[in-house]
Design a protein around this motif. Structure first.
Motif: not given
Length: 240
Positions: A93-95, A117-118, A124-131, A143-150
């Motif tokens: 999952x994204x989380x 993570x939350x 980045x406006x993607x809180x609802x994509x955590x699962x 790509x926004x998730x990839x930035x968040x992961x870093x």
């Protein structure tokens, strides 16, 4: 923050980087542009030893990372890297994608990592994509998730290797907005890009590379409005 001295890199007989020396100060946003095959991505990947230099030294935050005794895994924890093709784990999952490294490296416990993570997803406006899973996201969202992961590793510097080149044009803006926000907060950034707009907006300094050399560098305004080197002038005349 990063000090490069006499860096060269060859692949077999092909000399890709030729005796580059460069200094990147804390808080700088250095954007690297140039034609394909100029050595931009190789230079970026040498900064965290994803490519091993043939010659020269690289010092990051006072540590010589090209020293064989350097703990490169530990050093890389402080250098966030965002790739062209996201490189998210498709089976997580994204989380989980975001929390895996901070927990595995014992930077944080699971609860703190989940909270981080939350907070980052909300940013980045993607809180609802955590699962959700990566396959359920658009390219711009990945790509926004990839930035968040870093960012979850709380790095001292962020390295971006053509972060928008695999995206549809309409998705580029959302990714650039995140990068601009990071730049405004003072994050040290090194960005390889073909996007001249992002070079103007994100960069505090623009480097132009060709043939394994840095041909010219300046502030974005001076670089784009008054290029000095004939090769830079020729390149910009084709891409602007």
């Amino acid at each position: 923050m990063i000090d490069v001295k006499h860096l060269s890199k060859s692949f077999g007989d092909n000399l890709v980087l030729d005796d580059i020396s460069e200094h990147i100060a804390p808080g700088e946003k250095v954007v690297i542009i140039g034609p394909s095959g100029s050595g931009k991505s190789t230079f970026l990947r040498c900064l965290n030893l994803l490519e091993t230099p043939t010659k020269g030294t690289i010092t990051f935050d006072g540590m010589e990372i090209t020293d064989p005794k350097a703990d490169i895994d530990k050093i890389r924890q402080q250098m966030g890297m965002v790739f062209q093709h996201f490189n998210l784990f498709p089976n997580m999952t994204i989380r989980r994608n975001i929390t895996l490294a901070p927990v595995r490296t014992k930077l944080m416990g699971q609860e703190e990592a989940d909270d981080t993570a939350t907070a980052l997803l909300k940013r980045v406006g993607l809180e609802e994509k955590a699962d959700a899973y990566p396959s359920q996201l658009s390219g711009g969202q990945k790509q926004r998730i990839a930035i968040v992961r870093a960012l979850a590793m709380k790095p001292k510097v962020m390295l971006f290797d053509e972060p928008t080149s695999a995206l549809d044009p309409e998705m580029v803006g959302a990714v650039l907005d995140v990068m601009k926000e990071l730049a405004n907060e003072g994050m040290t950034m090194v960005v390889v890009t073909h996007e001249m707009g992002s070079a103007r907006e994100v960069g505090s300094r623009v480097l132009f590379m060709d043939g394994g050399h840095i041909m010219e560098q300046n502030t974005p305004q001076e670089f784009f409005d008054h290029p000095q080197n004939p090769r830079t002038q020729s390149f910009l005349s084709k891409v602007l």
